[in-house]
Design a protein around this motif. Structure first.
Motif, PDB file in Angstrom:
ATOM      1  N   VAL A 132     -94.961   7.970  68.070  1.00  0.00           N
ATOM      2  CA  VAL A 132     -94.559   9.155  68.097  1.00  0.00           C
ATOM      3  C   VAL A 132     -96.053   9.611  66.677  1.00  0.00           C
ATOM      4  O   VAL A 132     -96.581  10.477  66.854  1.00  0.00           O
ATOM      5  CB  VAL A 132     -93.728   9.006  67.384  1.00  0.00           C
ATOM      6  CG1 VAL A 132     -93.563  11.124  67.117  1.00  0.00           C
ATOM      7  CG2 VAL A 132     -92.573   9.472  68.271  1.00  0.00           C
ATOM      8  N   ALA A 133     -95.989   8.849  65.218  1.00  0.00           N
ATOM      9  CA  ALA A 133     -97.189   9.017  64.647  1.00  0.00           C
ATOM     10  C   ALA A 133     -97.470   7.803  64.131  1.00  0.00           C
ATOM     11  O   ALA A 133     -97.018   6.666  64.655  1.00  0.00           O
ATOM     12  CB  ALA A 133     -96.579   9.515  62.933  1.00  0.00           C
ATOM     13  N   GLU A 134     -98.773   7.964  63.049  1.00  0.00           N
ATOM     14  CA  GLU A 134     -99.398   6.349  62.895  1.00  0.00           C
ATOM     15  C   GLU A 134     -98.162   5.833  61.722  1.00  0.00           C
ATOM     16  O   GLU A 134     -97.219   6.819  60.691  1.00  0.00           O
ATOM     17  CB  GLU A 134    -100.619   7.063  62.343  1.00  0.00           C
ATOM     18  CG  GLU A 134    -101.472   5.441  61.828  1.00  0.00           C
ATOM     19  CD  GLU A 134    -102.017   5.556  60.889  1.00  0.00           C
ATOM     20  OE1 GLU A 134    -102.477   5.943  60.222  1.00  0.00           O
ATOM     21  OE2 GLU A 134    -103.626   4.855  62.020  1.00  0.00           O
ATOM     22  N   THR A 135     -97.997   4.401  62.302  1.00  0.00           N
ATOM     23  CA  THR A 135     -96.595   3.708  61.368  1.00  0.00           C
ATOM     24  C   THR A 135     -97.653   3.774  59.664  1.00  0.00           C
ATOM     25  O   THR A 135     -99.053   3.411  59.990  1.00  0.00           O
ATOM     26  CB  THR A 135     -96.294   2.710  62.370  1.00  0.00           C
ATOM     27  OG1 THR A 135     -97.600   1.210  61.877  1.00  0.00           O
ATOM     28  CG2 THR A 135     -95.726   3.069  63.546  1.00  0.00           C
ATOM     29  N   GLY A 136     -97.001   1.983  59.402  1.00  0.00           N
ATOM     30  CA  GLY A 136     -98.031   1.917  57.947  1.00  0.00           C
ATOM     31  C   GLY A 136     -98.259   0.818  57.822  1.00  0.00           C
ATOM     32  O   GLY A 136     -98.907  -0.320  57.331  1.00  0.00           O
ATOM     33  N   ARG A 137     -98.102  -0.302  59.608  1.00  0.00           N
ATOM     34  CA  ARG A 137     -98.171  -1.655  59.874  1.00  0.00           C
ATOM     35  C   ARG A 137     -98.681  -1.422  61.214  1.00  0.00           C
ATOM     36  O   ARG A 137     -99.294  -0.684  61.973  1.00  0.00           O
ATOM     37  CB  ARG A 137     -97.108  -2.543  59.761  1.00  0.00           C
ATOM     38  CG  ARG A 137     -95.819  -1.810  58.909  1.00  0.00           C
ATOM     39  CD  ARG A 137     -96.093  -3.529  57.458  1.00  0.00           C
ATOM     40  NE  ARG A 137     -94.853  -3.264  56.336  1.00  0.00           N
ATOM     41  CZ  ARG A 137     -94.353  -3.523  56.127  1.00  0.00           C
ATOM     42  NH1 ARG A 137     -93.446  -3.706  57.496  1.00  0.00           N
ATOM     43  NH2 ARG A 137     -93.419  -3.540  54.649  1.00  0.00           N
ATOM     44  N   ASN A 138     -99.818  -3.138  61.157  1.00  0.00           N
ATOM     45  CA  ASN A 138    -100.397  -3.329  62.252  1.00  0.00           C
ATOM     46  C   ASN A 138     -99.312  -4.256  63.575  1.00  0.00           C
ATOM     47  O   ASN A 138     -97.892  -5.102  62.731  1.00  0.00           O
ATOM     48  CB  ASN A 138    -101.035  -4.821  61.919  1.00  0.00           C
ATOM     49  CG  ASN A 138    -101.676  -5.305  63.231  1.00  0.00           C
ATOM     50  OD1 ASN A 138    -101.830  -6.305  63.296  1.00  0.00           O
ATOM     51  ND2 ASN A 138    -102.685  -4.236  63.221  1.00  0.00           N
ATOM     52  N   ALA A 139     -99.140  -3.675  64.381  1.00  0.00           N
ATOM     53  CA  ALA A 139     -98.614  -4.410  65.279  1.00  0.00           C
ATOM     54  C   ALA A 139     -98.742  -6.043  65.717  1.00  0.00           C
ATOM     55  O   ALA A 139     -99.852  -6.556  66.318  1.00  0.00           O
ATOM     56  CB  ALA A 139     -98.791  -3.984  66.657  1.00  0.00           C
ATOM     57  N   PRO A 140     -97.581  -6.696  65.171  1.00  0.00           N
ATOM     58  CA  PRO A 140     -98.068  -8.700  65.909  1.00  0.00           C
ATOM     59  C   PRO A 140     -97.713  -8.434  67.373  1.00  0.00           C
ATOM     60  O   PRO A 140     -97.700  -8.386  67.198  1.00  0.00           O
ATOM     61  CB  PRO A 140     -97.219  -9.509  64.929  1.00  0.00           C
ATOM     62  CG  PRO A 140     -96.040  -7.983  64.457  1.00  0.00           C
ATOM     63  CD  PRO A 140     -96.328  -6.989  63.957  1.00  0.00           C
ATOM     64  N   THR A 141     -98.407 -10.233  67.373  1.00  0.00           N
ATOM     65  CA  THR A 141     -97.995 -10.391  68.840  1.00  0.00           C
ATOM     66  C   THR A 141     -96.340 -10.391  69.225  1.00  0.00           C
ATOM     67  O   THR A 141     -96.144 -10.874  68.027  1.00  0.00           O
ATOM     68  CB  THR A 141     -98.874 -11.639  69.788  1.00  0.00           C
ATOM     69  OG1 THR A 141     -98.961 -11.554  70.413  1.00  0.00           O
ATOM     70  CG2 THR A 141     -98.874 -12.833  68.367  1.00  0.00           C
ATOM     71  N   VAL A 142     -96.062 -10.584  70.167  1.00  0.00           N
ATOM     72  CA  VAL A 142     -95.318 -11.265  70.702  1.00  0.00           C
ATOM     73  C   VAL A 142     -95.018 -12.195  70.790  1.00  0.00           C
ATOM     74  O   VAL A 142     -94.179 -12.844  71.143  1.00  0.00           O
ATOM     75  CB  VAL A 142     -94.087 -10.095  71.803  1.00  0.00           C
ATOM     76  CG1 VAL A 142     -92.929  -9.992  72.209  1.00  0.00           C
ATOM     77  CG2 VAL A 142     -94.270  -8.293  71.376  1.00  0.00           C
ATOM     78  N   VAL A 143     -96.283 -12.827  70.966  1.00  0.00           N
ATOM     79  CA  VAL A 143     -95.728 -14.055  71.944  1.00  0.00           C
ATOM     80  C   VAL A 143     -96.019 -15.074  70.813  1.00  0.00           C
ATOM     81  O   VAL A 143     -96.339 -15.485  70.137  1.00  0.00           O
ATOM     82  CB  VAL A 143     -97.628 -14.298  72.280  1.00  0.00           C
ATOM     83  CG1 VAL A 143     -98.186 -15.871  73.276  1.00  0.00           C
ATOM     84  CG2 VAL A 143     -97.742 -13.373  73.216  1.00  0.00           C
TER      85      VAL A 143
END
Lengths: 420, 129
Positions: free
Chosen positions: A105-116
């Motif tokens: 919805v908005a910019e979060t504070g963190r980088n999305a890590p992989t789920v793998v």
């Protein structure tokens, strides 16, 4: 293969024993017994199958996997109907989003890590605020800056979609019909946006518990799907497997630069890399402070020191009422070091290093696009407080050596061309 | 430096004397090998200055890597004991190779007079591949 090379390979394990661990300098890919033990510990096959998930009794159910896969890609779970788990964990980007900081919805504070490979982890989020994949999956759905939905909305979606409801009832033995009552609001959840949060606190606790139970089951189905996303062997793995079985025709070779980088990576006298990036996923699963905490401004992020408190208070943790585990199945939480010592301010979870080719940008806030920038961070550790309160030790590395480590790290990436 | 020694032999095992010489301890992983990144059960044998087994005793366990500035990743605890006088420690995990230090605070009644004494250990644990 030439006779000379054959002899070299045959002697590979014999010579080190004779020399009792003295470094072998003949040949670019000769390794001491200790180095071979390190390499063996880093290869993917050392991971074995993912560990069991005692807090999730449907973790390995095919029905749960199928339901979880559909939920993972279902934007109806979000407040707007436009965002799903896959919005920030895109399959085509190795289940990341390519952004420095994820945008829901908005910019979060963190980088999305992989789920793998997440099935192998004990802690989730960069600060470890959750202790299982299923408990993790419950946060983004109602986080205001991520999917912006609510747990009651998610529960009612599963209860009204015919296919979802059938799968849910097959797995969990019945859907509580009272959760579909017209007396309940459409959105309600303790962390939900706007009216949803207020609505939650007007719902009787007994009903909240039923909602939470059903919501936790949704998380368990999503986790069952996520557990199937496993890392695949990289060129590095095939190289090490060849070394260990002394194949005459190695399945894969590393370049001279990659081998030089690997040597630097595992040489504790030269670099600290292996301290935290060890094991088959190249992470020790812990929380360490490398001077990347943000202590002021809009990106304020204290990392683990808050995640530690959060996971202990979380009602969805391994010891909580929605867990399927017995206390002895929860050693990570039972024996968690609860000491909030100062270095935890600004500490973050050590990320794995597999598939860096597909998962830039790097660090918890995605501050670096290139591996060379990442390595420069370690070469020039911050000295000013409070960012200077970190665990990094100074070490010398030339630009060429830094490039060699970068080359080695990319050899840990899944070789898509080979596996197509 | 911690007042402790690694015991030579096929098993990973350490011996230490407490700071004021009240207790001696021998400890190591039950499997005989420290595995990096794995929860392991350790066994600990506590004796007094005369070599007599001390039981019961209260323990507090801490530690970390002094050279790195971080503590143990877990909070180990003494959870049980065996008839032969060994205490069981659960929750032990070392998540990297290198020089670790374990701190043990021990309190127990010692000697024929059963005098309550407390003392501390520093045990240097070298973890390697």
């Amino acid at each position: 293969m030439s006779d000379r090379a054959t002899v070299f390979r045959a002697l590979r394990l014999v010579i080190p024993i004779i020399l009792l661990g003295c470094p072998i300098t003949v040949g670019a890919d000769e390794w001491t017994p200790r180095e071979l033990r390190i390499l063996a510990s880093l290869r993917l096959s050392a991971a074995g199958p993912p560990p069991e998930s005692p807090s999730n009794r449907v973790a390995d159910s095919k029905t749960a996997r199928r339901l979880g896969a559909k939920l993972f890609f279902d934007a109806r779970l979000s407040g707007s109907g436009e965002l799903s788990c896959a919005s920030c964990h895109e399959p085509g980007r190795y289940f990341t989003d390519g952004l420095p900081r994820s945008r829901g919805v908005a910019e979060t504070g963190r980088n999305a890590p992989t789920v793998v490979g997440s099935a192998y982890l004990s802690w989730f989020y960069w600060d470890g605020r959750r202790d299982s994949l299923w408990a993790q999956a419950l946060i983004p759905i109602e986080a205001p800056d991520e999917m912006g939905g609510s747990r009651l909305h998610a529960v009612r979606l599963v209860g009204t979609d015919t296919e979802y409801r059938q799968a849910y009832e097959d797995l969990f033995g019945g859907f509580p019909a009272e959760l579909l009552s017209a007396d309940l609001p459409e959105h309600a959840g303790p962390f939900a946006t706007g009216q949803g949060s207020e609505a939650w606190w007007r719902i009787p606790r007994s009903m909240q518990k039923k909602i939470n139970r059903t919501y936790s089951n949704i998380g368990k189905a999503i986790a069952a799907y996520e557990r199937t996303l496993l890392p695949q062997p990289a060129r590095f793995d095939r190289y090490v497997e060849s070394l260990l079985v002394e194949e005459e025709t190695p399945d894969a070779e590393l370049s001279e630069d990659e081998i030089a980088g690997l040597r630097l990576f595992i040489d504790g006298e030269r670099t600290p890399c292996l301290q935290c990036h060890n094991g088959p996923l190249l992470t020790n699963g812990g929380f360490h402070n490398i001077g990347t905490g943000n202590f002021e401004g809009e990106q304020l992020d204290l990392g683990r020191i808050l995640g530690l408190r959060a996971v202990l208070m979380d009602e969805f943790n391994c010891l909580g009422p929605y867990s399927d585990a017995e206390p002895h199945d929860c050693p990570e939480l039972v024996f968690l070091n609860r000491d909030s010592h100062i270095p935890l301010q600004g500490a973050f979870k050590v990320p794995g290093l597999r598939n860096l080719r597909q998962t830039a940008p790097y660090f918890h806030d995605g501050r670096f696009n290139e591996l060379s920038e990442v390595l420069n961070h370690y070469r020039t550790a911050p000295t000013q407080l409070p960012a200077g309160t970190h665990e990094l030790q100074p070490f010398e590395l030339t630009d060429a050596e830094s490039s060699q480590i970068g080359a080695f790290l990319l050899s840990l990436s899944f070789d898509e061309a080979r596996n197509e | 430096m911690p007042a402790s020694d690694a015991i030579e032999g096929p098993r990973a095992e350490w011996r230490a004397t407490s700071t004021n010489g009240v207790f001696n301890v021998t400890l190591g992983p039950r499997s005989g090998e420290v595995q990096i990144g794995k929860f392991q059960i350790w066994e600990l044998r506590l004796t007094d200055a005369e070599g007599q087994i001390v039981f019961p005793a209260r323990f507090a366990i801490g530690g970390g890597m002094q050279g790195h500035g971080h503590g143990l990743p877990t909070q180990p605890r003494v959870t049980n004991f065996l008839p032969d006088g060994h205490y069981i420690i659960e929750g032990m995990k070392f998540n990297m190779a290198g020089d670790w230090t374990l701190y043990l605070d021990v309190e127990a009644e010692v000697g024929r007079e059963k005098v309550l004494r407390s003392d501390q250990f520093q045990v240097g644990i070298v973890v390697d591949y």
